[in-house]
Scaffold this motif. Structure first.
Motif, PDB file in Angstrom:
ATOM      1  N   THR A 104     -16.292 -27.611 -49.743  1.00 21.97           N
ATOM      2  CA  THR A 104     -16.786 -26.509 -49.369  1.00 21.97           C
ATOM      3  C   THR A 104     -16.378 -25.477 -50.213  1.00 21.97           C
ATOM      4  N   ARG A 308     -17.660 -19.973 -46.463  1.00 18.03           N
ATOM      5  CA  ARG A 308     -16.588 -20.813 -46.589  1.00 18.03           C
ATOM      6  C   ARG A 308     -16.173 -21.707 -45.032  1.00 18.03           C
ATOM      7  N   MET A 311     -19.030 -23.608 -43.185  1.00 18.55           N
ATOM      8  CA  MET A 311     -19.910 -24.447 -43.475  1.00 18.55           C
ATOM      9  C   MET A 311     -18.206 -25.693 -42.595  1.00 18.55           C
ATOM     10  N   THR A 312     -17.397 -25.319 -43.098  1.00 14.97           N
ATOM     11  CA  THR A 312     -15.642 -26.395 -43.028  1.00 14.97           C
ATOM     12  C   THR A 312     -15.700 -26.431 -41.061  1.00 14.97           C
TER      13      THR A 312
END
Length: 473
Positions: A104, A308, A311-312
C-alpha cells in the motif's frame, strides 16, 4: 428568448453532462443511480444540485492545499496514488504481515527502533517536556488541538527556553482544532521565538471555509532520531489521574527512538509546507540501531495518500491468523471493512472491538449503534467501556503487530482528514499493548445482539437517522 436558451442549455448540455460525469466518476453505484435519476427527472435543478453537492472535490482541494495547482476545474476520479510494487519487500521472515504495508505504500520497514508505550497524558506530557529540554537541533510539534492553558502553557514554557537556545522550534495546529481551546495559543506564542502556523484555518477574506481537510495528526519530532506519535492532543483532558479534570479522555502515545523518526519528520515537513509554503530540510540521524522494533510510517490523507490506511486495514484483517483487536472512540467502518471483519470471524479468527460506552459525540454513538448488529450476528465480539472516555486508537493483529496513530475508524478519518499511522512489528511491545487492551476489556460491558434488538422504535429511528449521515459525522 433568454429563458428559452437557458432551458435548452440545461436539457441538452448540463443534464447530460451530469449524467455522464456520475456514470464515469462516482465510486458508489447507489449514489450514481440517485444522481442520474435526479438529473433526468429534474433537468434544471438536478444538474445544479449535482454540481454543488454531487461532485467530490475533496481530493482536488487537498492536492491544492499540499502544493499542486490546476488551471482548470478538475472533476476526476477520487483516488490516491497506487504503488503495488512488483518486487517482494525486504525480507523479514518473522512477520508475514509485512507485505501489506509494503504493497500500500511501497515503503520498507525500518529496523532498529526502540519504542515505548505511554498511557495517557500523565505519562506522555512529562516525557515530552523532558525531551524538549534536552533538544539540541529541532523540535517540531503537530497537534490537532494545542490548548493555550494548563499543560499547553507548561509545554510552551519549555519550547520558549529551547527557542532561546537557538533550537529550531515549530508548532503546527489544525485551523479548526485551534478553536477547541478557549485560550488562544497564537496570542501566547507572540514574542517567544517559536514558529507557529495553523493548517488551513477558516477565514472569510480571502474565503477559505473548509470544514473538511483537517490535519488530525499528533506527532512531535525531537532532533534527528527521537519522536512521539499517537492519539493524544495537547490538552488537560488527557490527564486521567488528576481529580481536577471533569471529563478525562483516556488515550495512548508512543515514544520512538531510532531511524523511523526521520519518516515522521518528513510527514511534519509536508504539513508545514502545506500550511506555510516553506520547505523544511529533514536531516537523518546516523542510522544506528536503538532497539528491536520494526516500524513503517503510513502517511494518509485525501490527496495522493487517499485509501492507504483503509487498504492496509483490509489487508491486515485478511491476513490475521488468530486474533484482531480494535480500540477506537468512533466506529463507523465502511462496507468493505465490515465484510472483512465478518469474514475473519467466520474463518475462526477472534475479532474484538472495544468502544466507549459514551463518547463526547453522542450522535456518533447513535449512528454506530444502528449497524453493530451486522458484526455481532457473525461472531464479532463488541464491548462498551464505561467512563472515562476511551479515546485510544489501536489495531492489534495476532501477537506481534500494532498499528497506532491518529486515525479513527470512520469516514472522516479515512476519507477526509490528514492522518498518520505507524506499523510496529515487535512481539514485546505487542504484549504490552495487548495487556492494556485486556485491562480495558475487563471493565467493559459485553454487547449482545439482544441488546440492540430490544431497543424501542423511537430509539431505532433516532439511531437510523444519524446513521444516514455517517459519511459526514
Amino acid at each position: 428568448m433568454l429563458g428559452g436558451f437557458i432551458v435548452l442549455f440545461f436539457h441538452f448540455i448540463a443534464a447530460p453532462f451530469a449524467v455522464v460525469h456520475a456514470l464515469l466518476f462516482k465510486r458508489d453505484h447507489r449514489a450514481a443511480l440517485g444522481w442520474v435519476s435526479v438529473s433526468i427527472l429534474f433537468p434544471i435543478a438536478g444538474p445544479v444540485l449535482y454540481f454543488f453537492f454531487g461532485v467530490n472535490r475533496i481530493r482536488h482541494n487537498a492536492r491544492e492545499v499540499t502544493g499542486w495547482k490546476s488551471r482548470l476545474p478538475y472533476f476526476g476520479y477520487e483516488r490516491g496514488d497506487v504503488f503495488l510494487p512488483q518486487a517482494p519487500p525486504p525480507e523479514v521472515d518473522a512477520y508475514p504481515l509485512v507485505h501489506v504495508g509494503w504493497r500500500t505504500t511501497a515503503t520498507p520497514l525500518i529496523a532498529g527502533n526502540a519504542v515505548s508505550f505511554l498511557r495517557n497524558g500523565d505519562a506522555f506530557y512529562p516525557r515530552l517536556i523532558e525531551a524538549i529540554k534536552s533538544a539540541q537541533v529541532r523540535i517540531w510539534i503537530s497537534s490537532y488541538i494545542f490548548s493555550g492553558d494548563g499543560i499547553g502553557m507548561e509545554i510552551v514554557a519549555a519550547l520558549t527556553d529551547a527557542a532561546e537556545r537557538n533550537v529550531d522550534t515549530r508548532v503546527l495546529v489544525d485551523g479548526v482544532g485551534a478553536w477547541y481551546s478557549l485560550h488562544s495559543l497564537r496570542r501566547s506564542l507572540k514574542c517567544t521565538g517559536i514558529r507557529y502556523a495553523e493548517f488551513l484555518p477558516p477565514r472569510l477574506l480571502p474565503p477559505s471555509l473548509h470544514i473538511n481537510l483537517r490535519n488530525h495528526r499528533k506527532i512531535a519530532i525531537i532532533d534527528t532520531e527521537y519522536a512521539f506519535f499517537g492519539g493524544l492532543n495537547i490538552d488537560n483532558r488527557h490527564f486521567v489521574t488528576s481529580p481536577r479534570i471533569d471529563n478525562p479522555h483516556e488515550d495512548v502515545h508512543f515514544e520512538l527512538y531510532g531511524p523511523a523518526a526521520t519518516s515522521l519528520a518528513k510527514v511534519f515537513s509536508h504539513d508545514w509546507y502545506a500550511a506555510t509554503r516553506e520547505m523544511l530540510v529533514v536531516t537523518a540521524g546516523n542510522g544506528d540501531k536503538r532497539g528491536s522494533s520494526f516500524a513503517r510510517v503510513i502517511e494518509d490523507g485525501p490527496d495522493e495518500g487517499l485509501d492507504r490506511l483503509a487498504m492496509t486495514l483490509l489487508g491486515l484483517v485478511g491476513g490475521a491468523c488468530r486474533r484482531i483487536r480494535i480500540m477506537t472512540p468512533y466506529f463507523l467502518p465502511h462496507r468493505e471493512l465490515v465484510g472483512a471483519l465478518q469474514g475473519a470471524a467466520v474463518r475462526g479468527v477472534t475479532v474484538e472491538v472495544l468502544l466507549p460506552q459514551q463518547s463526547n459525540l453522542r450522535y456518533v454513538d447513535w449512528a454506530t449503534q444502528h449497524s453493530l448488529w451486522e458484526l455481532l450476528q457473525w461472531g464479532v465480539h463488541i464491548s462498551l467501556k464505561p467512563l472515562p472516555f476511551a479515546h485510544s486508537k489501536l489495531f492489534i493483529v495476532d501477537d506481534d503487530y500494532v498499528l497506532a496513530g491518529s486515525s479513527n475508524l470512520d469516514p472522516r478519518s479515512l476519507r477526509l482528514n490528514f492522518e498518520v499511522g505507524v506499523e510496529l512489528f515487535d512481539t514485546r511491545l505487542a504484549k504490552i499493548v495487548n495487556n492494556y487492551f485486556d485491562d480495558a476489556w475487563k471493565d467493559a460491558r459485553v454487547l449482545q445482539l439482544e441488546d440492540l434488538d430490544q431497543r424501542s422504535v423511537p430509539t431505532r429511528l433516532r439511531d437510523g437517522f444519524f446513521w444516514l449521515f455517517s459519511a459526514y459525522l
